[in-house]
Design a protein around this motif. Sequence first.
Motif, PDB file in Angstrom:
ATOM      1  N   LYS A 108       0.848  -1.197   0.000  1.00  0.00           N
ATOM      2  CA  LYS A 108       0.000   0.000   0.000  1.00  0.00           C
ATOM      3  C   LYS A 108       0.880   1.243   0.000  1.00  0.00           C
ATOM      4  O   LYS A 108       1.764   1.396   0.843  1.00  0.00           O
ATOM      5  N   HIS A 109       0.631   2.139  -0.974  1.00  0.00           N
ATOM      6  CA  HIS A 109       1.335   3.416  -1.013  1.00  0.00           C
ATOM      7  C   HIS A 109       0.889   4.295   0.162  1.00  0.00           C
ATOM      8  O   HIS A 109      -0.294   4.275   0.544  1.00  0.00           O
ATOM      9  N   ALA A 110       1.815   5.079   0.698  1.00  0.00           N
ATOM     10  CA  ALA A 110       1.431   6.124   1.651  1.00  0.00           C
ATOM     11  C   ALA A 110       0.802   7.289   0.885  1.00  0.00           C
ATOM     12  O   ALA A 110      -0.302   7.739   1.192  1.00  0.00           O
ATOM     13  N   ILE A 111       1.514   7.765  -0.145  1.00  0.00           N
ATOM     14  CA  ILE A 111       0.965   8.829  -0.990  1.00  0.00           C
ATOM     15  C   ILE A 111      -0.178   8.248  -1.815  1.00  0.00           C
ATOM     16  O   ILE A 111      -0.037   7.229  -2.482  1.00  0.00           O
ATOM     17  N   GLN A 112      -1.343   8.875  -1.708  1.00  0.00           N
ATOM     18  CA  GLN A 112      -2.579   8.491  -2.410  1.00  0.00           C
ATOM     19  C   GLN A 112      -3.209   7.189  -1.899  1.00  0.00           C
ATOM     20  O   GLN A 112      -4.316   6.836  -2.309  1.00  0.00           O
ATOM     21  N   GLN A 113      -2.527   6.445  -1.017  1.00  0.00           N
ATOM     22  CA  GLN A 113      -3.099   5.282  -0.332  1.00  0.00           C
ATOM     23  C   GLN A 113      -3.501   4.139  -1.265  1.00  0.00           C
ATOM     24  O   GLN A 113      -4.342   3.315  -0.913  1.00  0.00           O
ATOM     25  N   THR A 114      -2.918   4.058  -2.431  1.00  0.00           N
ATOM     26  CA  THR A 114      -3.296   3.039  -3.403  1.00  0.00           C
ATOM     27  C   THR A 114      -2.715   1.673  -3.024  1.00  0.00           C
ATOM     28  O   THR A 114      -1.545   1.556  -2.687  1.00  0.00           O
ATOM     29  N   PHE A 115      -3.544   0.642  -3.093  1.00  0.00           N
ATOM     30  CA  PHE A 115      -3.097  -0.740  -2.935  1.00  0.00           C
ATOM     31  C   PHE A 115      -2.638  -1.206  -4.304  1.00  0.00           C
ATOM     32  O   PHE A 115      -3.373  -1.079  -5.288  1.00  0.00           O
ATOM     33  N   GLY A 174       9.233   5.151   2.788  1.00  0.00           N
ATOM     34  CA  GLY A 174       8.729   4.131   1.886  1.00  0.00           C
ATOM     35  C   GLY A 174       7.218   4.017   1.901  1.00  0.00           C
ATOM     36  O   GLY A 174       6.508   4.999   2.122  1.00  0.00           O
ATOM     37  N   GLN A 175       6.727   2.811   1.693  1.00  0.00           N
ATOM     38  CA  GLN A 175       5.296   2.578   1.566  1.00  0.00           C
ATOM     39  C   GLN A 175       4.597   2.698   2.923  1.00  0.00           C
ATOM     40  O   GLN A 175       5.226   2.664   3.979  1.00  0.00           O
ATOM     41  N   ALA A 176       3.266   2.809   2.868  1.00  0.00           N
ATOM     42  CA  ALA A 176       2.494   2.828   4.106  1.00  0.00           C
ATOM     43  C   ALA A 176       2.729   1.540   4.874  1.00  0.00           C
ATOM     44  O   ALA A 176       2.936   1.541   6.092  1.00  0.00           O
ATOM     45  N   TRP A 177       2.677   0.416   4.156  1.00  0.00           N
ATOM     46  CA  TRP A 177       3.072  -0.885   4.704  1.00  0.00           C
ATOM     47  C   TRP A 177       3.390  -1.824   3.550  1.00  0.00           C
ATOM     48  O   TRP A 177       3.028  -1.566   2.416  1.00  0.00           O
ATOM     49  N   GLY A 178       4.087  -2.894   3.891  1.00  0.00           N
ATOM     50  CA  GLY A 178       4.612  -3.786   2.873  1.00  0.00           C
ATOM     51  C   GLY A 178       6.124  -3.664   2.865  1.00  0.00           C
ATOM     52  O   GLY A 178       6.724  -3.006   3.720  1.00  0.00           O
TER      53      GLY A 178
END
Length: 316
Positions: free
Chosen positions: A249-256, A296-300
Amino acid sequence: MTPPLGDIAHIGHAQLFTPDLDASVAFFTDYLGLTVNGRDGDTVYLRTYDDYEHHSLVLTAREQPGLGRLALRTSGEEALHRRVAALEAAGRPGTWAEDEPGIGRLYLTTDPDGHEHALYWESEHYRAPEELRPALKNQPQAKPNRGVGVRRLDHVNFLASDVLANAEFQEHLLGARPTEQIRLDSGRIAARWLTFTDKSYDVVYTEDWTGSSGRLHHIAFAADTREDILRAADLAIDSGVFIETGPHKHAIQQTFFLYVYEPGGNRIELCNPLTRLVLAPDWPLITWTEAERARGQAWGLKTIESFHTHGTPPTA
């Protein structure tokens, strides 16, 4: 002054160049579930099942991969001519063409980095043949019974030598509004996300670390659910599709997301951004700092190096 949101209705379609046309067509039809809707020599027209127009993607044989044309449909004939007038007043080069099936006249121009944009209004609504006719009359085509079954072309991420100049081209001449950006400690804008609609973004510019111009980072297709993204990862390993990174999941824009490479070498994102809209007419531009982006990413898993270095066409 930035024109009001609305002259550009939405992304129409994108063109990709590929050195292996047959393999690329197979990827988009068998793996992603698009439908071929015409062929003209070394160019193949494909569509997602929920697109109302003739095609969502154009694949053209070339020696090297990369992005050809990004087509944007306007909200009307007057809107098209307003945008053409704005482009001409700003000294942007442009010309008229009529060279795609199901589409009327297109106004061809480029952003400062050299990426070709096509603006158009006239468009033929798709009528599915009997074997592709949907059960629901408000859906253009039956859902595919193969592959991921992506719903639509979602966004395009350009690589750019000067992010700010290109983002301002979208804002001031085409009417996009910025929603998020990355500002480095030096003050330089390293990435900016922009929208023509109530989606959180339609086009993105990210800094090309090679200093090159006119390259592509990725095009993205939207899937209905997060489960579709997970299923896409399973299908990829079963069918030999190269997974670059994800699902995360991206932090920016929250896209999976899941990033894969199609056989021609272009990066393709499969994403599930359908739940996030920007409805506020006075949405503030969200700025991420260099330190925040470095997390980096929101998570992952942490962002891998190739995500910052791979683009098409390749550099020397």
